[in-house]
Design a protein around this motif. Structure first.
Motif, mmCIF file in Angstrom:
data_model
loop_
_atom_site.group_PDB
_atom_site.id
_atom_site.type_symbol
_atom_site.label_atom_id
_atom_site.label_comp_id
_atom_site.label_asym_id
_atom_site.label_seq_id
_atom_site.Cartn_x
_atom_site.Cartn_y
_atom_site.Cartn_z
ATOM 1 N N GLU A 282 43.642 53.206 -62.619
ATOM 2 C CA GLU A 282 44.556 54.186 -63.190
ATOM 3 C C GLU A 282 45.042 55.196 -62.164
ATOM 4 O OE1 GLU A 282 45.616 53.183 -66.578
ATOM 5 O OE2 GLU A 282 45.531 55.344 -66.644
ATOM 6 N N ARG B 15 46.439 60.458 -62.035
ATOM 7 C CA ARG B 15 46.410 59.309 -62.934
ATOM 8 C C ARG B 15 47.834 58.859 -63.247
ATOM 9 N NH1 ARG B 15 41.865 58.067 -65.820
ATOM 10 N NH2 ARG B 15 40.063 59.325 -65.299
ATOM 11 N N GLU C 277 49.051 58.133 -66.040
ATOM 12 C CA GLU C 277 49.596 58.783 -67.237
ATOM 13 C C GLU C 277 50.100 60.186 -66.941
ATOM 14 O OE1 GLU C 277 46.136 57.330 -69.879
ATOM 15 O OE2 GLU C 277 47.653 58.059 -71.261
ATOM 16 N N LEU D 15 48.111 46.008 -68.462
ATOM 17 C CA LEU D 15 47.245 47.182 -68.289
ATOM 18 C C LEU D 15 47.339 48.094 -69.506
ATOM 19 C CD1 LEU D 15 47.851 48.209 -64.563
ATOM 20 C CD2 LEU D 15 45.805 47.179 -65.541
ATOM 21 N N LYS E 99 44.318 49.175 -72.042
ATOM 22 C CA LYS E 99 43.981 50.583 -72.261
ATOM 23 C C LYS E 99 43.905 50.879 -73.763
ATOM 24 C CE LYS E 99 46.850 53.354 -70.217
ATOM 25 N NZ LYS E 99 47.552 54.285 -69.325
ATOM 26 N N GLU F 281 48.528 56.222 -76.971
ATOM 27 C CA GLU F 281 48.595 56.239 -75.517
ATOM 28 C C GLU F 281 49.827 57.025 -75.097
ATOM 29 O OE1 GLU F 281 49.246 53.104 -71.877
ATOM 30 O OE2 GLU F 281 50.023 52.723 -73.858
ATOM 31 N N THR G 38 44.675 58.867 -72.348
ATOM 32 C CA THR G 38 43.738 57.917 -72.967
ATOM 33 C C THR G 38 42.297 58.288 -72.652
ATOM 34 O OG1 THR G 38 45.407 56.242 -72.553
ATOM 35 C CG2 THR G 38 43.265 55.469 -73.245
ATOM 36 N N ASP G 39 42.027 58.704 -71.426
ATOM 37 C CA ASP G 39 40.643 59.040 -71.090
ATOM 38 C C ASP G 39 40.192 60.288 -71.841
ATOM 39 O OD1 ASP G 39 40.638 61.369 -68.532
ATOM 40 O OD2 ASP G 39 42.489 60.443 -69.207
#
Lengths: 376, 350
Positions: free
Chosen positions: A36, A356, A358, B150, B154, B226, B322-323
């Motif tokens: 990530e 990351r 995201e 990916l 996730k 997400e 997401t984490d």
């Protein structure tokens, strides 16, 4: 991220663009990912190169100002202002005080409009939909003011060498003050809805850190630099177009702890700048003198004498400078813009390393880049 | 089932098999409950969110835009070549839709509108959910693009973190009910809200919120979806799907939210239970059809209310990474769910 507890993975390369909802414009972003985490980022710009400087060099002097709008269509006023100031410096044209104040008012309105757009992009990057509509609704009022004064919402073409084209219409100042009051209330609304929301804070704090070293390496300026503690503002250091008469302080993040300069700091600084701009506008509306809007030396068929000049102004994205060379001919000999987004995109490639995947929309939007400014 | 089937046959005055009865129930669930709910909630969501975003919302089609969702769905189905799925993705899609349909079908929607009631009925939808998650994994592996794969992976990793707290919440309920069958739940529920499971004890009250949030995590629903949705198999703004696939994806997304909201309403919010006096009156008068309609109406009202609250919250809430969602699930929801389980057990047996 503790590598000991991570699964081993190969580096994956992805290419985003040239049209992507989270990129600031037509560009390609080549990312290499280790899981990530972004391990390298390379921005490929130039896809919307318009040949602006070349077009300016081929246009008669009078026809150049509308071209300058296209440097950054979102903040078109600043492209015009930088160019006009450079030409006025070459030609030795003095600007009437009233025209200076009108330019100042338009600059600050453009700054507020740009920062509101920044809020929209940041909200879009984290997926908060409602605040986008609220901010755009308020931005419409600014654009209505532009239309009232200049006849256009975005590409104004309102400045000319020696002043401005038209005077302020009746009721403009009153509407301006009303909008300033409204924006103060709206800022509280944005804070309640979005700025201090736990979700946004947890997404943006500690992300996209831009240090002073990186700022100096890439020559980053403007709100992104001030959020990291660099107290530089052209309006204060080298006042122009009436800023010397306005009382304001440079907003800067002086908490030089190790986390200063993340996305959240950059966001908050721009919110504070909107507030500051409303104060500046109120002062300007009170201080605007009566008089001419166009210099008497700016005649219809005047010629720009040979010479060169470079001017710097504080655009919403940072220090925008314009270098103009005249050889006494009907067209400029050389025009070059140095834009803050060009520095910003270089810094972005370094900031993205270690973040990351995201978070990359948030990091890019927090730097408030304009691809139009970079590609010219 | 046999008793209900006999009652139904007596009411209709005809004879038919259990298979026919099940088919009838499934048709009623999908064509009279699920699909109309999708269209209605879609337009409600768009109108409500448009209202507090200072917009008008859909207004072009029909009376004030009410049929807009129906028109949009069928328009999407015929765009982009229709809902044609590539060969590699076909298996994953079939698994996903099958799992979703199964999970929706095993839930009770009225005293005569349910197919299965065993000692572990409350866990049956979870079997479908697990298959749903597995199918997302297969779908991700079948995609030809790295970033899409990916993204799917996730989503799967996020979904797995939501299963545990949800199951623990079911256990908390089972501890209070002495069983995991729907009959025990319906008997326990009363018609008025203070008889609902959620107000039975404070631990179940907390469990309700944990259960709802876990569902959002499992199905990757807003506001816990997400955040970089363009890389995922399911997203809201920049989904990879277009045309017919986007229409089906939208229906699937609704189906996930519908499934979980129905489960939450059944388990915690009283289900379809009518006020006792009304129930007695309807039973005495043998108003079978009216009873069923009222029960479905009450269940759907609670379900829609919950769905609208979730959708409104998602419109004003920024998305988490997401984490962050998985951390929240493991570090906050799961321990809290276990605490509620222990608390419910202590209250029940001490």
């Amino acid at each position: 991220m503790n590598k000991d507890y991570c699964l081993e993975s190969n580096i994956v390369s992805i290419v985003l663009g040239p049209f992507h909802p989270f990129l600031p414009g037509p560009m390609r972003l080549h990312l290499s990912l280790d899981g990530e985490i972004i391990v390298s980022a390379l921005a490929e710009t130039g896809l919307s190169h318009k040949g602006l400087e070349s077009a300016l060099e081929k246009s008669p002097w009078r026809a150049t100002v509308p071209y300058c709008d296209h440097l950054d269509p979102e903040c078109s006023m600043f492209g015009e202002l930088a160019f006009c100031m450079a030409v006025e410096a070459i030609a030795g044209i003095s600007i009437p005080p009233r025209a200076q104040m009108v330019r100042l008012i338009l600059s600050e309105l453009g700054r507020i409009s740009s920062h509101l757009r920044f809020i929209v992009l940041t909200a879009k990057a984290v997926g908060s939909e409602t605040v986008i509509h609220y901010v755009l609704r308020d931005r419409e009022k600014i654009l209505d003011l532009f239309e009232l004064l200049t006849g256009a919402r975005f590409s104004h073409g309102f400045l000319c060498f020696g002043g401005v084209r038209k005077d302020i219409t009746e009721g403009f100042i009153e509407r301006l003050n009303d909008i300033c009051e409204l924006l103060k209330l709206r800022l509280k609304e944005y804070n309640d809805l979005f700025s201090f929301h736990h979700g946004f804070v947890s997404r943006s704090v500690g992300v996209g850190f831009l240090g002073l070293q990186q700022i100096k390496k890439w020559n980053v300026s403007g709100p992104s630099a001030r959020a990291s503690g660099l107290k530089e503002d052209v309006r204060s250091n080298q006042p122009y177009t009436g800023y010397e008469t306005i009382d304001f302080k440079v907003i800067c993040n002086l908490e030089l702890n190790k986390d200063a300069g993340d996305c959240y700091d950059r966001y908050l600084l721009r919110l504070r700048e909107i507030d500051q701009s409303t104060e500046i506008l109120k002062q300007a509306s009170e201080l605007i003198p009566k008089g001419e809007i166009l210099s008497s030396s700016s005649k219809i068929n005047f010629a720009i004498p040979p010479g060169e000049a470079q001017t710097k102004i504080e655009s919403p994205r940072g220090c925008l400078s314009c270098f103009v060379v005249s050889e006494g001919g009907p067209t400029p000999f050389r025009v070059q813009y140095q834009t803050p987004s060009a520095s910003g995109i270089m810094a972005a490639q370094e900031i993205l390393i270690g973040t990351r995947l995201e978070d990359f929309p948030l990091v890019l939007s927090s730097l408030d880049l304009s691809i139009s400014e970079i590609d010219k | 089932m046999t008793q209900k089937l006999n009652e139904f046959k007596n009411y209709l005055g005809t004879d038919f098999s259990e298979f026919t009865y099940c088919l009838m129930v499934i048709c009623i669930i999908y064509f009279f409950i699920f699909l109309p709910s999708y269209f209605l909630l879609n337009i409600l969501e768009r109108k409500i969110i448009a209202d507090f975003q200072a917009r008008v919302g859909p207004r072009l089609v029909g009376g004030k835009g009410m049929p807009q969702s129906i028109v949009d769905f069928f328009k999407l189905l015929q765009k982009g070549g229709g809902p044609i799925i590539k060969k590699q993705e076909f298996f994953g899609f079939c698994m996903q839709w099958g799992a979703l349909f199964y999970s929706i079908a095993v839930l009770p929607y009225g005293s005569y509108l349910f197919l299965i009631d065993t000692e572990l009925s409350m866990f049956f939808p979870f079997l479908g959910i697990l298959i749903f998650i597995l199918s997302t994994l297969f779908l991700g592996l079948s995609r030809e693009r790295v970033k899409s794969t990916l993204g799917h992976l996730k989503i799967v990793s996020q979904a797995i973190t939501g299963i545990f707290p949800a199951l623990v919440c079911i256990l908390s309920l089972g501890v209070c009910l002495d069983g995991f069958n729907w009959a025990a739940l319906i008997v326990f529920h009363g018609g008025f809200f203070f008889h609902w499971m959620v107000f039975t004890n404070p631990f179940l009250f907390i469990s309700f919120f944990i259960f709802v949030i876990s569902g959002l995590i499992i199905f990757n629903l807003p506001p816990l979806e997400e955040s970089l949705s363009l890389l995922g198999g399911r997203g809201y703004v920049s989904s990879e799907y277009s045309g017919g696939q986007a229409g089906l994806f939208s229906l699937m997304r609704f189906g996930s939210l519908f499934l979980w909201s129905v489960m939450s309403a059944l388990l915690f919010l009283g289900g379809w239970t009518l006020p006792h006096a009304l129930q007695v009156l309807l039973d005495t008068k043998r108003l079978f059809l009216l009873t069923q309609c009222l029960e479905v109406f009450i269940l759907l009202t609670k379900t829609f209310f919950l769905m609208i609250v979730i959708l409104v919250l998602s419109a004003v809430t920024p998305r988490l990474r997401t984490d962050q969602v998985t951390d929240f699930s493991w570090k906050v929801l799961s321990p809290l769910a276990l605490f509620c389980l222990i608390g419910s057990a202590v209250l029940r047996f001490v």
